[in-house]
Design a protein around this motif. Structure first.
Motif, short mmCIF file in Angstrom:
data_model
loop_
_atom_site.label_atom_id
_atom_site.label_comp_id
_atom_site.label_asym_id
_atom_site.label_seq_id
_atom_site.Cartn_x
_atom_site.Cartn_y
_atom_site.Cartn_z
N ASN A 246 0.82 -1.22 0.00
CA ASN A 246 0.00 0.00 0.00
C ASN A 246 0.85 1.26 0.00
OD1 ASN A 246 -2.43 -1.36 -0.08
ND2 ASN A 246 -2.71 -1.36 2.14
N ILE A 247 1.98 1.23 0.69
CA ILE A 247 2.90 2.38 0.66
C ILE A 247 3.38 2.61 -0.77
CG2 ILE A 247 5.12 3.29 1.44
CD1 ILE A 247 4.73 1.68 4.05
N PHE A 248 3.77 1.53 -1.43
CA PHE A 248 4.23 1.62 -2.81
C PHE A 248 3.13 2.17 -3.72
CE2 PHE A 248 5.14 0.05 -7.07
CZ PHE A 248 6.50 0.25 -7.20
N ARG A 249 1.92 1.63 -3.57
CA ARG A 249 0.81 2.03 -4.43
C ARG A 249 0.33 3.46 -4.16
NH1 ARG A 249 -3.01 -3.42 -4.29
NH2 ARG A 249 -1.86 -4.62 -5.88
N SER A 250 0.63 3.97 -2.98
CA SER A 250 0.13 5.31 -2.63
C SER A 250 0.62 6.39 -3.59
CB SER A 250 0.53 5.67 -1.19
OG SER A 250 1.94 5.87 -1.09
N VAL A 251 1.81 6.21 -4.16
CA VAL A 251 2.33 7.22 -5.08
C VAL A 251 1.94 6.92 -6.52
CG1 VAL A 251 4.22 8.00 -3.61
CG2 VAL A 251 4.58 6.04 -5.13
N LEU A 256 -5.35 14.44 -7.28
CA LEU A 256 -5.09 15.87 -7.10
C LEU A 256 -6.29 16.60 -6.53
CD1 LEU A 256 -3.01 16.75 -10.30
CD2 LEU A 256 -2.21 16.15 -8.01
N LYS A 257 -7.47 16.00 -6.64
CA LYS A 257 -8.68 16.62 -6.06
C LYS A 257 -8.64 16.61 -4.54
CE LYS A 257 -11.88 15.56 -9.84
NZ LYS A 257 -13.12 14.83 -10.21
N THR A 258 -7.83 15.75 -3.96
CA THR A 258 -7.77 15.65 -2.50
C THR A 258 -6.42 16.09 -1.95
OG1 THR A 258 -7.05 13.34 -2.61
CG2 THR A 258 -9.42 13.74 -2.52
N VAL A 259 -5.68 16.86 -2.75
CA VAL A 259 -4.39 17.39 -2.32
C VAL A 259 -4.52 18.90 -2.14
CG1 VAL A 259 -1.99 17.77 -3.00
CG2 VAL A 259 -3.08 15.57 -3.45
N GLY A 267 7.59 22.92 -11.56
CA GLY A 267 7.84 23.46 -10.23
C GLY A 267 6.86 24.55 -9.81
N VAL A 268 5.83 24.79 -10.61
CA VAL A 268 4.83 25.82 -10.28
C VAL A 268 3.84 25.23 -9.28
CG1 VAL A 268 3.01 27.31 -11.19
CG2 VAL A 268 5.06 26.86 -12.56
N ARG A 269 3.57 25.99 -8.20
CA ARG A 269 2.67 25.52 -7.16
C ARG A 269 1.21 25.78 -7.54
NH1 ARG A 269 4.43 24.11 -2.17
NH2 ARG A 269 6.67 24.32 -1.74
N HIS A 270 0.37 24.81 -7.23
CA HIS A 270 -1.07 24.94 -7.46
C HIS A 270 -1.78 24.60 -6.15
CE1 HIS A 270 -0.60 25.17 -11.87
NE2 HIS A 270 0.41 24.33 -11.67
N ARG A 271 -2.72 25.44 -5.76
CA ARG A 271 -3.47 25.23 -4.52
C ARG A 271 -4.93 24.93 -4.86
NH1 ARG A 271 -2.07 26.04 0.68
NH2 ARG A 271 -3.68 26.53 2.20
N PHE A 272 -5.56 24.11 -4.03
CA PHE A 272 -6.93 23.68 -4.34
C PHE A 272 -7.90 24.85 -4.43
CE2 PHE A 272 -7.73 24.22 0.10
CZ PHE A 272 -9.11 24.24 0.28
N THR A 273 -7.57 25.96 -3.74
CA THR A 273 -8.46 27.13 -3.78
C THR A 273 -8.38 27.88 -5.11
OG1 THR A 273 -6.68 28.37 -2.69
CG2 THR A 273 -8.43 27.52 -1.28
N ASP A 274 -7.38 27.56 -5.96
CA ASP A 274 -7.23 28.25 -7.25
C ASP A 274 -8.45 28.07 -8.14
OD1 ASP A 274 -4.75 29.00 -6.38
OD2 ASP A 274 -3.64 27.57 -7.61
N ASP A 275 -9.02 26.88 -8.14
CA ASP A 275 -10.19 26.64 -9.00
C ASP A 275 -11.33 25.96 -8.22
OD1 ASP A 275 -9.03 24.23 -8.57
OD2 ASP A 275 -8.84 23.66 -10.69
N TYR A 276 -11.39 26.30 -6.92
CA TYR A 276 -12.44 25.71 -6.08
C TYR A 276 -13.81 26.19 -6.52
CZ TYR A 276 -15.08 24.39 -1.93
OH TYR A 276 -16.00 23.85 -1.09
#
Length: 276
Positions: A246-251, A256-259, A267-276
């Motif tokens: 399960n550790i292996f499969r986790s990645v 991305l909907k739950t991150v 390297g550009v950061r994206h936050r869930f609030t950007d398109d909430y």
């Protein structure tokens, strides 16, 4: 009873029979699944003298024997300042196992010996750079390292618990500093216990750790953390079978909907609030 003499032929036969499913088939699966080798590649198989890198070399020789498509191999040993005993042990094992190694010397151990902060990290970076450089001089376009499945899951947990990030040890990586070069990890799906079993079954003895810091009893912070991860994973797996997988499969199953926040490939950061 008289001990049986170890031969390269017996070791090779064990990969075709007893360890075919647990080692060679998993090696071949990683090569195919992650597209690690292409036609006419020339690969520098990097060998440190331990069980993992010698297993890697023998697996490559076995793959080459199948001759599905043409590719070249160089078996590369970098001597960063080994003791004469350790150097001789590597040479003896290479001769015993019929691996035509090319050895080159560096002064890495001497260079990092006086470094107080993160000497192991610096040593690893310097080793990698020397290997890339030497491999490129030999006409190689890839270097292969002997990291295995257990290294991968330990790295995932170390990243979370010590680095505050979700990341893994990738099966292949393009070099940022050596144009046209790539790093591959064909033992990505092979368990460490299997490699140990293969070593012991064949009566082989390899270097455990040839680092001057550990030889002198000095603290190796990186390996100390990794040992903690090994113990933690072993305990969790004993309590609930399937934890390692399960550790292996986790990645492989990141949603991305739950991150809350993530970096894209640039390297550009994206936050869930950007398109909430």
């Amino acid at each position: 009873m008289e001990e049986k003499e170890i031969t390269a032929q017996d070791v090779e036969a064990s990969l075709r029979k007893k360890f075919k499913k647990s080692m060679f088939s998993r090696f071949a699966k990683a090569v195919n699944e992650y597209e690690l080798i292409r036609e006419n590649d020339k690969i520098a198989v990097c060998m440190s003298g331990g069980k993992d890198s010698f297993a890697l070399a023998k697996l490559f020789q076995e793959l080459k024997r199948h001759n599905k498509f043409p590719f070249g191999l160089e078996f590369l040993v970098m001597d960063p300042g080994y003791s004469s005993e350790n150097r001789k042990k590597i040479e003896k094992n290479a001769e015993l196992l019929n691996i035509p190694v090319s050895i080159f010397e560096t002064d890495i151990f001497e260079s990092v010996h006086s470094i107080e902060k993160s000497p192991c990290y610096l040593c690893a970076r310097m080793r990698r750079g020397h290997l890339y450089h030497r491999a490129k001089d030999l006409g190689c376009n890839k270097i292969a390292l002997g990291h295995h499945y257990d290294d991968v899951i330990e790295t995932i947990l170390m990243g979370m618990l010590y680095g505050g990030q979700i990341q893994t040890m990738m099966p292949k990586v393009r070099s940022a500093n050596f144009e046209g070069m790539e790093l591959i990890r064909p033992m990505y799906l092979i368990r460490e216990e299997t490699i140990k079993h293969w070593r012991d079954y064949n009566g082989l003895e390899f270097l455990q750790c040839a680092c001057r810091f550990t030889e002198n009893g000095e603290k190796d912070e990186e390996n100390s953390k990794r040992r903690k991860m090994k113990a933690l994973i072993r305990r969790l797996e004993a309590e609930d079978a399937g934890i390692e997988q399960n550790i292996f499969r986790s990645v492989e199953n990141v949603s991305l909907k739950t991150v809350i926040e993530y970096k894209d490939k640039d390297g550009v950061r994206h936050r869930f609030t950007d398109d909430y």
